[in-house]
Scaffold this motif. Structure first.
Motif, short mmCIF file in Angstrom:
data_model
loop_
_atom_site.label_atom_id
_atom_site.label_comp_id
_atom_site.label_asym_id
_atom_site.label_seq_id
_atom_site.Cartn_x
_atom_site.Cartn_y
_atom_site.Cartn_z
N PRO A 33 0.84 -0.81 -0.09
CA PRO A 33 0.04 0.11 -0.18
C PRO A 33 0.39 1.20 0.28
N VAL A 34 1.96 1.22 0.73
CA VAL A 34 2.39 2.98 0.72
C VAL A 34 3.09 2.43 -0.61
N GLU A 35 3.71 1.05 -0.99
CA GLU A 35 5.01 2.18 -2.22
C GLU A 35 4.03 1.95 -3.70
N ALA A 36 2.61 1.92 -2.94
CA ALA A 36 1.87 2.25 -4.52
C ALA A 36 1.86 3.86 -4.10
N LEU A 37 1.66 4.67 -2.85
CA LEU A 37 1.44 5.54 -3.01
C LEU A 37 2.42 6.30 -3.39
N VAL A 38 4.04 5.89 -2.66
CA VAL A 38 5.40 5.89 -3.56
C VAL A 38 5.99 6.24 -4.92
N SER A 39 5.05 5.46 -5.17
CA SER A 39 5.19 5.31 -6.84
C SER A 39 4.64 6.23 -7.79
N PHE A 40 3.62 6.30 -6.82
CA PHE A 40 2.80 7.33 -7.82
C PHE A 40 3.02 8.48 -7.90
N ALA A 41 3.58 8.86 -6.90
CA ALA A 41 3.77 10.04 -6.62
C ALA A 41 5.10 10.32 -7.59
N ALA A 42 5.52 9.78 -6.71
CA ALA A 42 7.17 9.81 -8.02
C ALA A 42 6.91 10.02 -9.36
N ILE A 43 6.22 9.85 -10.24
CA ILE A 43 5.49 10.18 -11.32
C ILE A 43 5.16 10.96 -11.88
N THR A 77 -5.47 12.32 -4.87
CA THR A 77 -4.42 11.06 -5.40
C THR A 77 -4.58 9.58 -6.44
N LEU A 78 -6.03 10.57 -7.43
CA LEU A 78 -5.99 8.91 -8.25
C LEU A 78 -5.11 9.53 -9.72
N GLY A 79 -4.42 11.09 -9.36
CA GLY A 79 -3.92 10.88 -10.71
C GLY A 79 -4.61 11.85 -12.05
N ILE A 80 -5.63 11.60 -11.95
CA ILE A 80 -6.79 11.32 -12.95
C ILE A 80 -6.12 13.48 -14.62
N VAL A 84 3.52 15.03 -2.88
CA VAL A 84 3.87 13.99 -1.70
C VAL A 84 3.27 14.14 -0.25
N GLU A 85 2.54 15.75 -0.23
CA GLU A 85 1.69 16.70 0.59
C GLU A 85 0.53 15.79 -0.11
N ARG A 86 0.12 15.49 -0.65
CA ARG A 86 -1.67 15.30 -1.22
C ARG A 86 -1.32 13.61 -0.22
N PHE A 87 -0.48 12.94 -1.28
CA PHE A 87 -0.43 11.71 -0.51
C PHE A 87 -0.58 11.10 0.93
N GLU A 88 0.13 12.70 1.85
CA GLU A 88 0.37 11.87 3.26
C GLU A 88 -1.08 11.55 3.78
N SER A 89 -2.36 11.88 2.82
CA SER A 89 -3.88 12.37 3.45
C SER A 89 -4.46 10.86 3.91
N ARG A 90 -3.31 9.91 3.25
CA ARG A 90 -3.89 8.60 3.62
C ARG A 90 -3.18 7.92 5.38
N GLY A 91 -2.46 8.71 5.61
CA GLY A 91 -2.20 8.94 6.84
C GLY A 91 -0.76 8.29 7.20
N TRP A 92 -0.38 7.53 6.45
CA TRP A 92 1.60 6.81 6.79
C TRP A 92 2.24 7.69 7.30
N SER A 93 3.09 7.33 8.08
CA SER A 93 4.12 8.08 9.18
C SER A 93 5.15 8.39 8.17
N LEU A 94 6.31 9.64 8.39
CA LEU A 94 7.61 10.02 7.36
C LEU A 94 8.31 8.71 7.22
N GLU A 95 7.98 8.05 8.61
CA GLU A 95 9.18 7.07 8.31
C GLU A 95 8.77 5.56 7.98
N GLU A 96 7.40 4.78 7.56
CA GLU A 96 6.98 4.25 6.32
C GLU A 96 7.20 4.81 5.14
N TRP A 97 7.23 6.36 5.25
CA TRP A 97 6.73 6.66 3.89
C TRP A 97 8.55 6.75 3.60
N SER A 98 9.58 7.28 4.10
CA SER A 98 10.69 6.97 4.10
C SER A 98 11.90 5.19 3.83
#
Length: 334
Positions: free
Chosen positions: A225-235, A328-331, A240-254
């Motif tokens: 789940p968190v890798e899905a968000l990180v990889s989506f933000a990466a493209i 976060t959908l990338g439309i 990244v700030e918008r994806f923070e709404s999904r509740g993952w900590s900075l440590e989990e994201w890193s």
């Protein structure tokens, strides 16, 4: 509101946003049968659906469904049941999960996938103490009824909306919901009587059908789940700030970023590598493939007509100002 959108080409241009798919991926990077769902070898030339069309139809439907989570009319109904409405998450989770029944946070975390389990538990552990799923379903129907009437005015009962609702219902009823929990749960609900509510219900089934398929594509790609968000933000799908709404900590994201760096999918700074962009394009391509089957219930002429019919209602939802400018959908970006 405008009573028509002048031609399919104008609507197509609007829903494609700023270039269609990221990094030349998705359908634009493919040709021939690779960019189609169904083939003439199936014995039915009408069964061929270009995957670019599948994605454009999603772009049209997503706002029609998602306005549920932002409309003041829905918030009013949820507030009457005892839910907090100062932000959208206390209502988002029960509104979306209600078709599943009185499930706990573990099953909601599984079905929604990209949210932190802590965030889901925060909003779901007491959700059914405030109201039953049946009460929430009734409230969301009353809420979207009010929201659609406010946005569409007398067009909510127009012949064009009735026709669009009929076409969408045909597609929704053709959706195979095996292995798709959210689509199956919504498809099991009774169809509303009012045409504008049937339109929303059909859009919701088709949206969740696509979403469930997207999760399958993420699993095949080996993204948690968190890798899905990180990889989506990466493209560049969203900040990244918008994806923070999904509740993952900075440590989990890193930590997720580091796992993707080790796989050669993102750089240390968080941008996608060519391999990372290719993987995300493949995920979107697989998502389109998995979402295509219901649309084969409509002829090409039906799908063209549906795009024409939905245009004015899509414009009305976007013009309401209720939806955020970035999601976060990338439309428009994938």
């Amino acid at each position: 509101m405008s009573k028509s959108v002048s031609g399919i080409s104008e609507v197509d241009e609007m829903v494609q946003g700023d270039g269609g798919s990221e990094a030349g991926g998705g359908t634009e990077a493919r040709s021939g049968t690779e960019a189609r769902s169904g083939t003439e070898a199936d014995g039915d030339t009408e069964a061929v659906v270009e995957l670019g069309e599948v994605r454009r139809l999603w772009h049209l439907l997503e706002p029609l469904h998602a306005v549920l989570y932002y409309a003041p009319e829905v918030f009013a109904q949820a507030s009457a049941l005892g839910y907090e409405t100062g932000e959208r998450w206390p209502t988002y989770f029960p509104l979306r999960a209600a078709p599943l029944g009185a499930v706990g946070s573990g099953r909601v975390t599984s079905a929604f996938y990209s949210f932190s389990p802590r965030m889901v538990a925060e909003h779901m552990d007491s959700a059914w103490q405030k109201a039953s799923p049946a009460d929430v379903l009734s409230a969301r129907e009353r809420g979207i009824d009010g929201a659609y009437r406010a946005m569409f005015g007398d067009r909510a009962t127009s012949p064009e909306l009735v026709e669009a609702a009929g076409l969408l219902r045909r597609a929704a009823e053709a959706a195979n919901t095996a292995g798709r929990p959210l689509a199956a749960a919504n498809a099991e609900l009774a169809w509303p009587d009012a045409p504008h509510l049937r339109l929303w219900h059909a859009a919701t089934i088709l949206r969740e059908h696509r979403g469930d398929g997207h999760l399958a594509a993420l699993l095949v790609a080996g993204l948690d789940p968190v890798e899905a968000l990180v990889s989506f933000a990466a493209i560049g799908a969203a900040s990244v700030e918008r994806f923070e709404s999904r509740g993952w900590s900075l440590e989990e994201w890193s930590a997720a970023r580091q796992r993707l760096v080790a796989r050669g999918l993102v750089t240390a700074s968080g941008t996608a590598t060519p391999a990372g962009r290719a993987l995300r394009a493949e995920i979107e391509h697989h998502t389109d493939q998995l979402a295509a089957a219901p649309w084969r219930a409509l002829t090409p002429a039906d799908r063209t007509r549906l795009t024409e019919l939905l245009g004015e209602f899509w414009v009305a939802v976007l013009g309401s100002g209720l939806l955020p400018s970035e999601t976060t959908l990338g439309i428009g970006k994938v």
